[in-house]
Design an enzyme around this catalytic site. Structure first.
Site, PDB file in Angstrom:
ATOM      1  N   THR A  66      43.701  46.137  38.623  1.00  0.00           N
ATOM      2  CA  THR A  66      42.508  45.489  38.082  1.00  0.00           C
ATOM      3  C   THR A  66      41.756  46.439  37.142  1.00  0.00           C
ATOM      4  O   THR A  66      41.455  47.574  37.526  1.00  0.00           O
ATOM      5  CB  THR A  66      41.585  45.083  39.250  1.00  0.00           C
ATOM      6  OG1 THR A  66      42.345  44.290  40.155  1.00  0.00           O
ATOM      7  CG2 THR A  66      40.388  44.308  38.751  1.00  0.00           C
ATOM      8  N   GLU A  67      41.473  45.963  35.945  1.00  0.00           N
ATOM      9  CA  GLU A  67      40.726  46.738  34.942  1.00  0.00           C
ATOM     10  C   GLU A  67      41.389  48.088  34.649  1.00  0.00           C
ATOM     11  O   GLU A  67      40.751  49.036  34.222  1.00  0.00           O
ATOM     12  CB  GLU A  67      39.260  46.950  35.357  1.00  0.00           C
ATOM     13  CG  GLU A  67      38.511  45.674  35.744  1.00  0.00           C
ATOM     14  CD  GLU A  67      38.381  44.686  34.595  1.00  0.00           C
ATOM     15  OE1 GLU A  67      38.490  45.110  33.428  1.00  0.00           O
ATOM     16  OE2 GLU A  67      38.183  43.489  34.868  1.00  0.00           O
TER      17      GLU A  67
END
Lengths: 417, 402
Positions: free
Chosen positions: B145-146
């Site tokens: 994530t990210e």
């Protein structure tokens, strides 16, 4: 050559009943710090020691009068208050008649409108005797004075709108005469200063004023006044009580009844919540009775009208400041609360709501939402802490020198037009 | 020109309702299905459908010389399957060409890698299952994530059997090194592809910015920049990693993003030696140039390249803490629906909406925020958390009683 401004208002701290006087004082201070020379005319003599401008009290005015230390004043004696309605003026004048009602000028009109017109006539006379470059008047009560000064001197007029009749009483209670005075201002002033984009829209929509001559000049706050210690209500807070604060005139425009309705729901859900009203006004008695009727007598405190250090300390004691106004052209108390480090929940029907990001918002009429947000703020300390911190940083962008600079720009444009 | 490794990240969160304090204990639905459907409908129309059409067309017309890697979060796949099967089909068409590599991640687009190792690996399993189900694809590469990454996350990912992972090519970590080489994780065999953030953000962020001195970006100019990378030394790869929604949503069609991309692709194809590559293929061709020591958590977000957009303030901190503290009880309660709700609350977007950095400047953080303010989003989240907690506690109580 410094610019010379002839300014007409009607109240000035410490003799103010609301934000208008505070705004006039702040703006005059900002202008003075930029080198402008201001002669401030008030209807009635009072002690404005320390003001940054020369004061004229129209009630004493018999010609030129110089006050010490650069502070000079001119005033007109009349029971004018910015927040009087025509009806409450009638009541007040009856009371004055019994006590200190001493007419100095030839004819006293027994109604508010006549009073405003009389202030206007003196305004014209003062303008004839004074030297200045521009006339600046605040709200409708001083508008006839401003218009007369413009007519006598042929100098440009700036009409500064802090509130309109629509804000004060709503559509139902509108006084057509007052509206028509305001309308004259929008038509005849060379420029209009509005305290917010919200107010500018109202002026355009409600009065059909030309948007081109309206400039937004936001109010500001004197930060040092709210930097004091938090030394109020300490015992109450120590006992675990949380304080939800209302500051403002207890009148229709400010929505204290909506606050009370939301308070009832919050009180039922959170035993630690206390509600404090600070202010006075025509709804005070009704509110006290209503609070008792709702079984909130021990949860609601009426602190009366506070100013200065007491008010600042009250903001500091608050866990949440709420401004539930029905229509708020600006909302100075929100800035005062922010500058004191109080988290705020404000009505979307407000000018300041469009300028401040770090706050909670709700519609004044949606007391369910208002209560839910009050309760959430009391329940989650992280929300209060973030609102407090970010609000303190954000409110720094409001200062009177910036607002004064905006006024100077307006003067420049009307003087060269 | 070095090989071009294009990777696009595809995600839409399941946004929450404006849940009031008075709703706590009422057990209303937490998710704003109508709003989510409307947003997804718009993004599909503006981005997913036309961009997938373009990519498929490029693959066919170039006879497979166009290649791209994609990740699609489980929470998005769920929404597509339920409401927009034609969009899901268009992704499947891409994968079926063999020119599109799917990259794994956490099903719920969560920050579990930082808060719960057990949850992290569980959500990767779920994502792999979803990729198997919808695409019959077994992913060999992982993106967190990210792009949140550090040495210990890399170790967990390697242990789960992945060959490689994507990370931000951030100067503070790379120092004198270039992002245009293959690396490996510190102390492990996991291959690392570092995002070339300058060239990626030229498209992802700056493309339509008229204040940018390079505006308008042309295919010629962009191709030349990539060619320039080989000026000093022969680079191994140029890693262009960005949000899928760059095409048509962050950059609207009117900005010319689609036309630009097509022109750029055909421009590179003028030289028969130029090529697009897939991550898994690339690592079979070349050896890592060295190890990268990610001694701190690095993300691809903001100038700080850290997690402060998700956990930078007290509200975010409290919300993350509370939701992960519930892990033991939720799992003990053993209710699948409850577990899914709890996991959906972990989606990083919810915490991003609470970000107060530059909130008053009205920047990119605000643009994607369904709430009026970070405060409102925190309040709604915490109200939902408290409602969920009551549900969990009730189940545990009846379990104890029984």
């Amino acid at each position: 050559m410094p610019i010379k401004i002839l300014m007409f208002g009607w109240e000035f701290p410490p003799h103010n009943s609301g934000g208008l006087g505070v705004a006039c004082q702040g703006l005059a201070g900002g202008l003075a710090s930029l080198g402008a020379k201001i002669t401030f005319v008030l209807p009635k003599k009072n002690d404005c020691a320390g003001a940054s401008c020369r004061m004229i009290f129209a009630d004493e005015w018999t010609g030129k009068k110089i006050f010490p230390a650069g502070v000079e004043a001119i005033a007109v004696d009349s029971p004018l208050s910015p927040y009087l309605t025509a009806a409450s003026y009638q009541r007040k004048i009856a009371k004055w008649g019994e006590t200190n009602f001493k007419p100095q000028f030839s004819v006293w009109r027994r109604d508010l409108m006549g009073e405003v017109m009389r202030y206007g006539q003196i305004g014209g006379a003062i303008a004839a005797a004074e030297k200045f470059d521009v006339v600046h008047c605040h709200d409708w009560l001083s508008l006839p004075a401003g218009l007369a000064a413009k007519k006598v001197s042929k100098k440009p007029l700036v009409f500064h709108v802090h509130a309109t009749e629509y804000d004060r009483v709503g559509t139902a209670g509108l006084n057509r005469e007052i509206c028509s005075v305001e309308k004259q201002g929008f038509e005849n002033a060379d420029a209009v200063a509005a305290v917010s984009a919200y107010t500018k829209r109202r002026i355009v929509n409600d009065y059909g004023a030309a948007p081109g001559k309206i400039v937004v000049v936001p109010n500001a706050v004197n930060h040092s006044e709210y930097a004091g210690p938090a030394d109020h209500l300490l015992k109450l807070k120590k006992s675990g009580k949380k304080i939800v604060l209302f500051v403002g005139r207890l009148t229709f425009q400010k929505g204290p009844d909506y606050f009370l309705r939301a308070a009832r729901a919050v009180a039922a859900a959170d035993k630690s919540a206390m509600f404090v009203f600070s202010g006075a006004g025509d709804m005070e008695r009704w509110l006290i009775e209503e609070a008792a009727r709702l079984g909130l007598a021990d949860r609601v405190v009426f602190a009366g009208f506070l100013r200065g250090r007491n008010l600042a300390a009250l903001y500091k004691a608050a866990d949440l400041y709420v401004m539930p106004s029905v229509s708020e052209p600006f909302g100075l108390t929100s800035l005062e609360a922010l500058a004191s480090g109080a988290p705020i929940l404000i009505s979307r029907q407000s000018g300041v709501g469009e300028m401040v990001a770090h706050c909670l918002k709700c519609d004044f009429w949606d007391t369910g939402q208002m209560a839910a947000k009050m309760l959430a703020a009391l329940r989650y300390p992280e929300v209060r802490e973030e609102l407090r911190q970010n609000g303190l940083a954000e409110v720094k962008k409001f200062n009177w020198v910036d607002s004064a600079r905006k006024c100077l720009n307006i003067y420049q444009s009307v003087m060269t037009a | 020109m070095p090989p071009i490794c294009l990777y696009l990240h595809t995600h839409q969160p399941q946004r929450l309702k404006k849940f009031s304090v008075f709703d706590i204990g009422e057990h209303r639905d937490y998710f704003d299905h109508e709003n989510n459907r409307q947003i997804l409908k718009k993004v599909a129309r503006k981005s997913y459908l036309p961009a997938n059409r373009m990519f498929l067309d490029l693959i066919r017309r170039s006879r497979g010389r166009f290649k791209l890697s994609l990740s699609i979060t489980g929470v998005l796949l769920e929404q597509l399957e339920a409401e927009f099967p034609e969009v899901l089909r268009s992704f499947r068409d891409l994968v079926d060409t063999g020119c599109c590599e799917l990259v794994s991640e956490t099903y719920y687009h969560s920050l579990a890698s930082v808060y719960s190792a057990e949850e992290f690996s569980r959500q990767i399993d779920l994502q792999n299952k979803a990729l198997k189900k919808h695409f019959d694809f077994l992913p060999k590469f992982f993106r967190n994530t990210e792009l949140v990454y550090n040495n210990s996350i890399a170790a967990m990912v390697e242990k789960m059997g992945f060959d490689g992972m994507l990370a931000e090519g951030w100067d503070e970590i790379l120092q004198w090194r270039s992002p245009n080489f293959l690396y490996q994780a510190k102390g492990g065999a996991l291959r690392l592809l570092a995002r070339n953030y300058k060239l990626s953000d030229d498209i992802g962020f700056r493309f339509s910015n008229r204040e940018w001195k390079e505006w308008p970006l042309t295919a010629e100019k962009y191709t030349e920049w990539i060619n320039l990378l080989n000026l000093d030394q022969e680079c191994q790869t140029v890693n262009l990693f960005m949000d899928y929604e760059t095409f048509g949503e962050h950059q609207w069609e009117e900005t010319g993003i689609f036309k630009f991309f097509e022109a750029f692709f055909w421009k590179t194809m003028e030289n028969p030696r130029n090529r697009f590559v897939l991550p898994s293929k690339l690592i079979t061709e070349i050896e890592p140039a060295g190890e990268l020591d990610f001694w701190r958590l690095v993300s691809w977000a903001d100038m700080e390249r850290d997690l402060s957009a998700w956990n930078g303030n007290k509200m975010q901190h409290a919300a993350l803490e509370k939701i992960y503290a519930l892990e033991k009880d939720v799992k003990e309660a053993g209710d699948e629906a409850l577990l899914d709700e709890w996991r959906k609350l972990q989606t990083s977007d919810h915490f991003y909406y609470m970000c107060t950095k530059w909130f008053s400047d009205g920047d990119v953080h605000k643009y994607f925020n369904p709430y009026e303010s970070p405060y409102e989003s925190f309040i709604a989240f915490m109200n939902i958390y408290n409602d969920l907690k009551i549900k969990v506690d009730d189940i545990l109580k009846t379990k104890v009683a029984a």
